[in-house]
Structures are given as structure tokens and as C-alpha cells.
Design a protein around this motif. Structure first.
Motif, short mmCIF file in Angstrom:
data_model
loop_
_atom_site.label_atom_id
_atom_site.label_comp_id
_atom_site.label_asym_id
_atom_site.label_seq_id
_atom_site.Cartn_x
_atom_site.Cartn_y
_atom_site.Cartn_z
N LEU B 246 1.01 -1.07 0.23
CA LEU B 246 0.24 0.09 -0.08
C LEU B 246 1.25 1.49 -0.07
O LEU B 246 0.58 2.80 -0.74
CB LEU B 246 -1.15 0.09 1.53
CG LEU B 246 -1.86 0.67 1.19
CD1 LEU B 246 -3.06 0.27 -0.14
CD2 LEU B 246 -3.14 0.24 2.51
N GLY B 247 1.96 1.65 0.85
CA GLY B 247 2.72 2.17 0.80
C GLY B 247 3.65 2.35 -0.36
O GLY B 247 3.89 3.74 -0.69
N ARG B 248 3.80 1.72 -1.81
CA ARG B 248 3.90 1.49 -2.47
C ARG B 248 3.72 2.25 -3.56
O ARG B 248 3.79 2.20 -4.43
CB ARG B 248 5.18 0.99 -2.92
CG ARG B 248 6.04 0.64 -2.32
CD ARG B 248 7.74 -0.72 -2.64
NE ARG B 248 8.75 -0.62 -1.92
CZ ARG B 248 10.08 -1.69 -1.94
NH1 ARG B 248 9.18 -2.48 -2.02
NH2 ARG B 248 10.67 -1.48 -1.28
N GLY B 249 2.26 2.03 -3.58
CA GLY B 249 0.99 2.09 -3.89
C GLY B 249 1.04 1.12 -5.47
O GLY B 249 0.83 1.53 -6.38
#
Lengths: 322, 254
Positions: B246-249
Motif C-alpha cells: 500500500l505504501g508503494r502504491g
């Protein structure tokens, strides 16, 4: 935490500064070292053919894509490191209409508001529904709305948090004339209220009518950024079409220079400034009596096509000499 | 700076979403579990000996509760995020000033609410047959919480990775159901011949099922502390993976 109740104050009056931004998808360069500054309170139209990089650039600014290189600042805040501030200041109406089938238009606006960090305000949601003529469908399931209504709801969703910088990515694609005019009216009202607007569109008439400045993007690069009025003046001119009483064969020697025959009685003459136009009309009148006359001005569409064609020619030339 | 309004909005939205289709999200899993209970517990249970000193009908209750909680926490997070990817409303989330942890917290909390709701209803149905039984409330709640968090995180990971519905269905069909059925829901691993009793200990679901069984009945195939550590390790591993994606999309932001 309280900072989310109101939009962060601008650190810089400049709504947007894009500095040498590049976005690559594998080997494909969608945005190529592009730089752009947007002035406060203007409507900026970003034009370009399909695949030019318009939407990718907007996605990089709004947070839907990450630039490969370069920096983007919204009112002085960095869109990467300070995304909470920039996203609170930016509104995006995406190209694709989307809706959540589980929720009504009123609920959708309340959710959009909350996600942006704005405390739920039912009256604000109702006011937006009313502004976009959706109040009669307030509690209907969104899936039952017509295509035009869903598009209006998308625009309303982008406005729930009163963004200072609004992106409209082809907002009127596929909508009827009446709705298009309504949206144009809404865009002008937002601009008058101080919102800075960046618009991409395929309808050049839209840019011609609404925009204060126009940028043309092609293959990820900005070919040109210019004030609309300056641009239209620079490329002023057009074509004069005239029908004469006398057959053209009989007065060929008296026609203005560069005149082109359309048929036995009709002629077309290019003109570049009002004086040249007046001269051409006078010459035709003296030559054979004008029975009909039409003056066509160069439109933004012609300028756009010329710019893109020139850029393609240059690009082909570079490739040819490489 | 936390976007608390955004977090609360996403949480409430996710809870409202599953409550709007409560027949499908709450009653349907209750019906499925009740059928398992009737067939394996009531109909066949009388023909099976007591296990670890408890009647078979009681023995299967914790496993059936876990089966319901695993499935519902996974499906709640997975179907919601995946549908928003498909219908395009994921854009609303991606352009909002919500950070990775806030998005994760809202989805996981909503899925946990649904898992506990369904789990509590399954327990209530079971208790109507066998009478209520809670040996240790802390451990019962701990394993319920760990399983809800873990499998809602797995649901988010699946939804982020999936590009079509077929991808998403791989998880329940080929991972969750086999691991759950082989995780001691219907039997004790003491009943398995070697080496399957040892192989079963590689299955993380074995630990959460037995952990809840300890919490409700006071019996377990594995020590409760080992089960608690395994459950925490599973949740941590899935949390790290979900945060990274999620953080890296990953497959969300271009």
C-alpha cells in the motif's frame, strides 16, 4: 489533527509549479522533463492529442501517479513529502466517471468530504447537490442515475472540500450540449470565486471560450504556453469566401493576389490582418460585384493542428538526421 | 498529523457497506456455518468419540467460529477494495490526504467488526445447542482479534494484487478453505498419522483454531502461548507485506 478541519494556508501564492517532471512507464516516456507554472485564479487549458501526457501529468500532481523525476509544488507544498497538505488543496474530476453502487449521491458527497478530512456537513452536501441539479435524486442509489447525472456528481465530489486548485480532466467528454454549457457556467463561477482551474479537453471550443491561458502538450513535452488572447492575435487571420455576380473567368486579372477559385462564381482569399481583409473585400467588390460574403477566422483548432504537425515534422526530421 | 476525520469516514463507510447487504454478508455465512454445525456436530457428532474430554459437537464450535471469522474478514476487505479498483472509486481514496496506516486501519477495523459480528452470531447459534462455554475470555478475544486482523490484511493484499475476479477467488478457494479444513476445525491433530500431525503444525490456521478452542473449551492441540505467538507472527508478517504494498502504491498508483 485540527489542521484537517480547514485547508492549510498557502505557503506560496503560486498554485502550481511543475519542475522538470518526468514520468516513465518502462521504456515509454509519458511526461518528459516538463515544467509549468500556473497563475493564481486562472483557467488554464491543457490541450494535446490522445496519449500526449495530459492525464499522466494531472495524475502526478493529484497523487494518482508518482513522478519518476522532478518536483511538483502546490501552493508551495511538495506533492510527495507534504501530500496531506497538497491533496487537501487539490480537487480532481477524473476523466472516467466512477460511482459507488452502495451509496446515494448525498452519502457519496458526505464520504468524499470526510475522506478529505472535512467534518461531515450535510448542508454543504445538499447545496452541492442543488448546484448540480441532483437534489431530486439525493437519496436514490447512484447506479440509477443517468450518465450525465453521474458526471455531475463526480464534479460535485471534487468540490466538497473547497479546493483552491481544481483539475478537470475532460469533464465534458460525452455529455450533451445543455450539460456542457451548465458545466462551463459552473467553471466560470468557481474561477470568479478564486479557484484556480486546470482543464484538459478535446473540445477546443471549450478552451477557446473558457481559458485564460492555453498550453499544448505533445509526446510528454509542452510545445507552447500562451495567453489565449495573445495566441489568437498572433494567429489571427482566416479565409474570406465570396460569391461574385460576374463569372471569375472574365475578371481573373482583377482578383486579389493568392485568390483561389472554388467554382465559376466563388472565390476564397486568405487574409492575415484586418487591413488585408478590407483590401480583399474592396478589390472583389470593384472586380465583379459581391453577391455574398463569408469571413472565417482562424480557430484554436487550426492553431493546435499546425503546432502538432510542426512538432511531428521536427521530430521526424531529427530522426531522419540521426 | 493524522487525518482522523478521514479514517473515521472510511471506517464507517466500510461498515455501512457490509450492513447495506446484511443478508449476504451476515446472514448467509451464519446459515453456512449453522449447516456445518448441524451436519458435523449434531448429525455425525454422536457417532464420534469425545476428543480431549469434550463432546464432538462442542469440539467443532471454535473451529466453525474461526472458519466464519477467517472467511468474513478476508472477504470484507478484499471485495471492498477490489470493487473500488474495478469501479474506479479507488481514486477518491488515492487523492485523499489519508496515509498508508490510516487506510489499513480503517479497512482492517471494518473487517474485524464484521468478523466479530458473524463470529458472535455463530457462537450464539452453537450455544443454543450446547449451552454457553467460555474457559478464558481473554484468549478467546485475542485469537478472534488476531484472526480478523490477519485475514483482513490478507484480503487487502489479495485485492491489491488481483487484476480480475478470478485472481481474487484463488485465495478463498485454494488457500483459505484447504488450510482451514486441514487446520483442525473438525479433528484433533492427535488423530492424524505421522508425518501429517507434524506437517499440520506448519499450518498457521491450526494455531488460531486451537487458540480459540482453548479460550472457549480449555483444550488445545498446542500450548496456548505457542498458538498466541504464531498468531501474532502471522498478523505481523501480513501487516508488513500490506504496508509495503500500500505504501508503494503497488498496482494502485501508476
Amino acid at each position: 489533527m485540527a489542521g484537517f478541519r480547514d485547508a492549510p494556508p498557502p505557503r506560496d501564492p503560486e498554485p502550481l509549479r511543475v519542475d522538470r517532471v518526468t514520468k516513465r512507464f518502462g521504456g515509454f516516456v509519458a511526461v518528459d522533463e516538463l515544467s509549468l507554472e500556473i497563475r493564481p485564479g486562472e483557467i488554464f487549458a491543457l490541450l494535446g492529442p490522445n496519449g500526449a501526457g495530459k492525464t499522466t501529468l494531472i495524475h502526478c500532481i493529484a497523487g494518482l501517479a508518482r513522478p519518476t523525476a522532478g518536483s511538483i509544488r502546490v501552493f508551495g507544498y511538495d506533492t510527495g513529502a507534504e501530500f496531506r497538505q497538497t491533496r487537501r488543496l487539490v480537487g480532481l474530476v477524473p476523466q472516467e466517471v466512477s460511482f459507488d453502487p452502495f451509496f446515494t449521491p448525498h452519502e457519496s458527497l458526505m464520504i468524499a468530504m470526510g475522506l478529505m478530512g472535512v467534518p461531515p456537513d450535510s448542508a454543504r452536501a445538499d447545496a452541492l447537490l442543488s448546484a448540480f441539479a441532483l437534489d431530486r435524486h439525493r437519496d436514490a442509489y447512484t447506479r440509477t442515475l443517468s450518465g450525465g447525472m453521474k458526471r455531475r456528481l463526480n464534479v460535485a465530489k471534487a468540490l466538497v472540500h473547497r479546493p483552491r486548485l481544481l483539475f478537470l480532466d475532460e469533464p465534458t467528454a460525452g455529455v450533451d450540449v445543455e450539460l456542457r454549457k451548465d458545466l462551463w457556467g459552473e467553471v466560470e463561477r468557481l474561477r470568479d470565486a478564486g479557484t484556480t482551474i486546470i482543464l484538459t479537453t478535446h473540445y477546443l471550443e471549450e478552451a477557446e471560450q473558457l481559458a485564460d491561458r492555453i498550453g499544448v502538450i505533445h509526446r510528454g513535452r509542452l510545445l507552447m504556453v500562451e495567453d489565449r488572447d495573445v495566441l489568437m492575435k498572433r494567429y489571427q487571420g482566416g479565409t474570406l469566401r465570396a460569391r461574385l455576380d460576374v463569372p471569375l473567368d472574365e475578371i481573373a486579372h482583377a482578383l486579389p493576389p493568392g485568390a483561389q477559385r472554388i467554382d465559376r462564381h466563388q472565390v476564397a482569399v486568405s487574409w492575415s490582418d484586418p487591413e488585408a481583409l478590407a483590401d480583399a473585400i474592396q478589390t472583389l467588390r470593384s472586380a465583379g460585384g459581391l453577391s455574398d460574403l463569408a469571413v472565417e477566422h482562424t480557430r484554436l483548432e487550426d492553431i493546435f493542428v499546425e503546432l502538432i504537425a510542426n512538432a511531428d515534422d521536427e521530430s521526424n526530421g531529427e530522426r531522419g538526421t540521426a | 498529523m493524522i487525518n482522523t476525520v478521514g479514517l473515521r469516514t472510511l471506517l464507517v463507510k466500510e461498515i455501512k457497506r457490509f450492513l447495506k447487504v446484511w443478508q449476504q454478508t451476515v446472514i448467509s455465512p451464519l446459515m453456512t456455518t449453522a449447516l456445518y454445525f448441524l451436519v458435523f456436530g449434531v448429525a455425525l457428532g454422536g457417532r464420534i468419540d469425545r476428543i480431549h474430554g469434550v463432546e464432538y459437537i462442542e469440539f467443532v464450535i471454535p473451529g466453525l467460529i474461526m472458519l466464519a471469522m477467517i472467511t468474513n474478514s478476508f472477504l470484507n476487505a478484499a471485495s471492498s477494495l477490489f470493487q473500488s479498483k474495478i469501479n474506479g472509486t479507488i481514486v477518491d481514496l488515492l487523492v485523499s490526504p489519508l496515509g498508508t496506516f490510516e487506510v489499513l486501519a480503517a479497512y482492517v477495523a471494518a473487517a474485524t467488526v464484521r468478523a466479530f459480528l458473524v463470529g458472535a452470531l455463530v457462537y450464539a447459534v452453537a450455544a443454543s445447542f450446547t449451552g454457553p462455554s467460555v474457559n478464558n475470555l481473554f484468549w478467546a478475544l485475542y485469537f478472534g482479534l488476531m484472526v480478523s486482523v490477519s485475514f483482513s490484511l490478507l484480503g487487502l493484499i489479495a485485492a491489491i494484487w488481483a487484476e480480475k475476479f478470478d485472481h481474487l477467488s484463488l485465495f478463498p478457494n485454494f488457500i483459505l478453505t484447504p488450510l482451514t479444513f486441514l487446520g483442525g476445525v473438525f479433528y484433533s491433530i492427535d488423530m492424524l498419522p505421522a508425518p501429517w500431525d507434524v506437517v499440520s503444525k506448519l499450518n498457521p490456521i491450526l494455531y488460531v483454531v486451537n487458540g480459540l478452542r482453548y479460550g472457549l473449551l480449555g483444550t488445545s492441540d498446542v500450548p496456548v502461548m505457542s498458538a498466541a505467538a504464531a498468531a501474532a507472527a502471522l498478523a505481523t508478517a501480513l501487516f508488513v507485506i500490506a504496508v509495503l504494498l500500500l505504501g508503494r502504491g503497488y498496482k494502485l498508483r501508476a
